[in-house]
Design a protein around this motif. Structure first.
Motif, PDB file in Angstrom:
ATOM      1  N   THR A 116       0.862  -1.177   0.000  1.00 11.03           N
ATOM      2  CA  THR A 116       0.000   0.000   0.000  1.00 11.03           C
ATOM      3  C   THR A 116       0.903   1.233   0.000  1.00 11.03           C
ATOM      4  OG1 THR A 116      -1.865   1.077   1.134  1.00 11.03           O
ATOM      5  CG2 THR A 116      -0.219   0.017   2.539  1.00 11.03           C
ATOM      6  N   LEU A 117       0.574   2.182  -0.854  1.00 13.67           N
ATOM      7  CA  LEU A 117       1.448   3.339  -1.065  1.00 13.67           C
ATOM      8  C   LEU A 117       1.180   4.421  -0.037  1.00 13.67           C
ATOM      9  CD1 LEU A 117       3.517   4.898  -2.790  1.00 13.67           C
ATOM     10  CD2 LEU A 117       1.587   5.669  -4.201  1.00 13.67           C
ATOM     11  N   VAL A 118       2.239   4.866   0.589  1.00 12.46           N
ATOM     12  CA  VAL A 118       2.190   5.998   1.517  1.00 12.46           C
ATOM     13  C   VAL A 118       3.019   7.122   0.913  1.00 12.46           C
ATOM     14  CG1 VAL A 118       2.819   6.854   3.800  1.00 12.46           C
ATOM     15  CG2 VAL A 118       1.858   4.545   3.545  1.00 12.46           C
ATOM     16  N   THR A 119       2.398   8.262   0.741  1.00 10.85           N
ATOM     17  CA  THR A 119       3.091   9.433   0.211  1.00 10.85           C
ATOM     18  C   THR A 119       2.968  10.554   1.224  1.00 10.85           C
ATOM     19  OG1 THR A 119       2.535   8.788  -2.050  1.00 10.85           O
ATOM     20  CG2 THR A 119       3.294  11.040  -1.707  1.00 10.85           C
ATOM     21  N   VAL A 120       4.117  11.078   1.640  1.00 14.90           N
ATOM     22  CA  VAL A 120       4.138  12.145   2.633  1.00 14.90           C
ATOM     23  C   VAL A 120       4.667  13.403   1.961  1.00 14.90           C
ATOM     24  CG1 VAL A 120       4.924  12.889   4.904  1.00 14.90           C
ATOM     25  CG2 VAL A 120       4.591  10.440   4.428  1.00 14.90           C
ATOM     26  N   SER A 121       3.839  14.415   1.905  1.00 15.66           N
ATOM     27  CA  SER A 121       4.250  15.673   1.282  1.00 15.66           C
ATOM     28  C   SER A 121       4.824  16.621   2.329  1.00 15.66           C
ATOM     29  CB  SER A 121       3.071  16.328   0.574  1.00 15.66           C
ATOM     30  OG  SER A 121       2.071  16.676   1.513  1.00 15.66           O
ATOM     31  N   SER A 122       5.738  17.449   1.893  1.00 18.74           N
ATOM     32  CA  SER A 122       6.384  18.376   2.837  1.00 18.74           C
ATOM     33  C   SER A 122       5.615  19.673   2.957  1.00 18.74           C
ATOM     34  CB  SER A 122       7.808  18.670   2.368  1.00 18.74           C
ATOM     35  OG  SER A 122       7.794  19.184   1.064  1.00 18.74           O
TER      36      SER A 122
END
Length: 122
Positions: A116-122
């Motif tokens: 499962t894809l986790v994307t954390v934006s800054s």
């Protein structure tokens, strides 16, 4: 056993996310781990929990921020991730390994979820 990971998504730095792993069979026979693979990097173990849930091990990057847990009655495992950082961006996989009670293996996992894809934006 078949594993189904879920709970990924797009979040902002500092947010909390909880990943879940549902097993098709009796999960109590297995140590369970969460691995992740970031773009261009090798897959690495993030957190491991023993068969009975009495022992855990975390990668240095996850200590103090991530919590692995399991429910052997519901045949599920979870990874609670707090204070997420952009460098946590990756595909997260749950995995299970047949092992002895109390073991926390980092390699040799027999069964894998689909990620499962986790994307954390800054």
């Amino acid at each position: 056993v078949q594993l189904q990971a879920s709970g990924g998504g797009l979040v902002q730095a500092g947010d909390t996310l909880r990943l879940s792993c549902a097993a098709s069979g009796r999960i109590s026979d297995y140590a369970v781990a969460w691995f992740r693979q970031a773009p261009g990097k090798e897959r690495e173990p993030v957190a491991i929990i023993s068969r009975a849930g009495t022992k855990t091990h975390y990668a240095t990057s996850a200590k103090g921020r991530f919590t692995i847990s399991r429910d052997n009655v519901k045949n599920t495992a979870s990874l609670q991730m707090r204070s997420l950082r952009p460098e946590d961006t990756a595909i997260y996989y749950c995995a299970a390994k047949t092992t002895v009670t109390g073991a926390l293996p980092e390699y040799g996992y027999n069964y894998w979820g689909q990620g499962t894809l986790v994307t954390v934006s800054s």
